[in-house]
Write an enzyme that holds these catalytic residues in place. Structure first.
Site, PDB file in Angstrom:
ATOM      1  N   ARG A 179       0.837  -1.210   0.000  1.00 27.79           N
ATOM      2  CA  ARG A 179       0.000   0.000   0.000  1.00 27.79           C
ATOM      3  C   ARG A 179       0.871   1.258   0.000  1.00 27.79           C
ATOM      4  O   ARG A 179       0.540   2.237  -0.677  1.00 27.79           O
ATOM      5  CB  ARG A 179      -0.943   0.008   1.207  1.00 27.79           C
ATOM      6  CG  ARG A 179      -2.057  -1.031   1.103  1.00 27.79           C
ATOM      7  CD  ARG A 179      -3.018  -0.950   2.265  1.00 27.79           C
ATOM      8  NE  ARG A 179      -3.865   0.234   2.195  1.00 27.79           N
ATOM      9  CZ  ARG A 179      -4.650   0.638   3.181  1.00 27.79           C
ATOM     10  NH1 ARG A 179      -4.682  -0.020   4.329  1.00 27.79           N
ATOM     11  NH2 ARG A 179      -5.400   1.716   3.046  1.00 27.79           N
ATOM     12  N   CYS A 233      -1.323   6.281   8.864  1.00 27.63           N
ATOM     13  CA  CYS A 233      -1.587   4.949   8.295  1.00 27.63           C
ATOM     14  C   CYS A 233      -2.724   5.130   7.302  1.00 27.63           C
ATOM     15  O   CYS A 233      -2.755   6.116   6.575  1.00 27.63           O
ATOM     16  CB  CYS A 233      -1.922   3.942   9.398  1.00 27.63           C
ATOM     17  SG  CYS A 233      -3.272   4.464  10.490  1.00 27.63           S
TER      18      CYS A 233
END
Length: 276
Positions: A179, A233
Site C-alpha cells: 500500500r 496509516c
C-alpha cells in the site's frame, strides 16, 4: 511490565483489583459486528467493550478520514460509563496485533490519562494460557472523567503538508509495503503515500503475536529519534501502534488522525509511489 505494555500474567494477577479495567477492542473492518459478537461469546473477566467505529471514532465526512476522532464529550461519556477516572488503570486488548487496542491507548493518552496500557499478545495470548473467559457483562459504577487534552499529540493537515517540504520533520507510514508503494489500495481513493514519508509497517513491532524488545524497537526506529515524527496509516488506527512503539523507547511523536484516507481525499494533494 514495559512502559506501555503489560503481560497476560500481570493482568491475570490483577483481575480482582477494582482499579484495573480491561477493555476489549476486538474489531474487524470486513465484518463490523464480529468483534462485539466475539466479546459477548467470551471475554476477559471484567472487560468492557470498545467498538472502533461506535466509541473510538466519530462521524465520517468528505474530508477528515475514515476514522476521525469522536466528539470529545461522547468519548468522555463512554469512559465514565465504564468506570474510568484518573485512579483507574486501563488495559486495552484486541485480536489484531494491538491495532485497535493501541487506538484506545492513544486516545486515553490524548485525554491526559497516564494509566493506559495494551495487553501483550492480546486475546490470543490470554487464551493460550488458558486463563479464564466469561460471557458475563461487568457491572460498573459511573464515574467522572476530567480530560486534560494533549494537543501536541496531533498533527493537522497543514503540518503534514509542511513536513513534506521539510527535511527536519519525518513522516512515517505504518501501512504495509504494497500500500505504501501504491501497488494496491483496497480502501482509499488513491494509491501511494504522502511525499517524503518513510515506511515502518506497524506489524514489524510484533513477532509471533508478542511485542519485540525495547532494544529491537530502538534499532528499528534509530534514525527517527533525533527529529520530530508524524505518524500516519490508512485511517489513524494502526499508526497508533508506531506511536506506542516510539513512546516505548522514549520518543514522543504525533499522529495525523485523518491519515492517508484524509490526504487522498483532496485532489490537489501530491502522491508518491517510490520508496524514500
Amino acid at each position: 511490565m514495559m512502559k506501555n505494555i503489560v503481560s497476560v500474567d500481570w493482568l491475570y494477577e490483577n483481575l480482582e483489583n477494582e482499579n484495573v479495567i480491561p477493555v476489549d477492542c476486538r474489531f474487524y473492518l470486513d465484518n463490523k459486528d464480529q468483534g462485539q459478537e466475539e466479546y459477548h461469546d467470551a471475554h476477559i473477566p471484567g472487560a468492557h467493550y470498545a467498538d472502533l467505529e461506535k466509541h473510538l471514532s466519530g462521524t465520517v465526512h468528505e474530508h477528515g478520514g475514515r476514522h476521525p476522532l469522536p466528539e470529545l464529550n461522547q468519548f468522555v461519556n463512554f469512559l465514565e460509563s465504564i468506570g474510568v477516572d484518573e485512579t483507574k488503570t486501563v488495559v486495552a486488548y484486541d485480536a489484531q496485533n494491538t491495532a485497535m487496542a493501541a487506538r484506545l491507548w492513544w486516545m486515553l493518552k490524548y485525554l491526559g490519562h497516564e494509566k493506559a496500557y495494551v495487553l501483550d499478545g492480546g486475546f490470543q495470548a490470554w487464551e493460550k494460557k488458558n486463563y479464564p473467559l466469561t460471557e458475563k457483562l461487568p457491572e460498573t459504577e459511573k464515574t467522572t472523567f476530567n480530560p486534560d487534552i494533549q494537543y501536541d499529540m496531533v498533527a493537522d493537515l497543514n503540518e503534514v503538508k509542511d513536513a513534506t517540504e521539510n527535511d527536519d520533520i519525518v513522516l512515517v507510514d505504518a501501512r504495509d509495503e504494497a500500500r505504501y508503494l501504491g501497488k494496491t489500495e483496497p480502501i482509499d481513493p488513491k494509491a501511494g503515500h504522502i511525499p517524503s514519508a518513510l515506511n515502518r509497517f506497524f506489524m514489524e513491532n510484533i513477532e509471533q503475536g508478542q511485542w519485540v524488545s525495547s532494544s529491537q524497537l530502538k534499532e528499528r526506529f534509530e534514525e527517527l529519534t533525533d527529529k520530530p515524527v508524524i505518524n500516519y496509516c490508512g485511517s489513524g488506527v494502526t499508526a497508533c501502534v508506531n506511536v506506542l512503539a516510539l513512546d516505548e523507547i522514549g520518543k514522543k511523536s504525533k499522529l495525523y488522525i485523518g491519515s492517508w484516507s484524509d490526504w487522498s481525499s483532496y485532489d490537489e494533494n501530491q502522491v508518491e509511489t517510490e520508496r524514500k
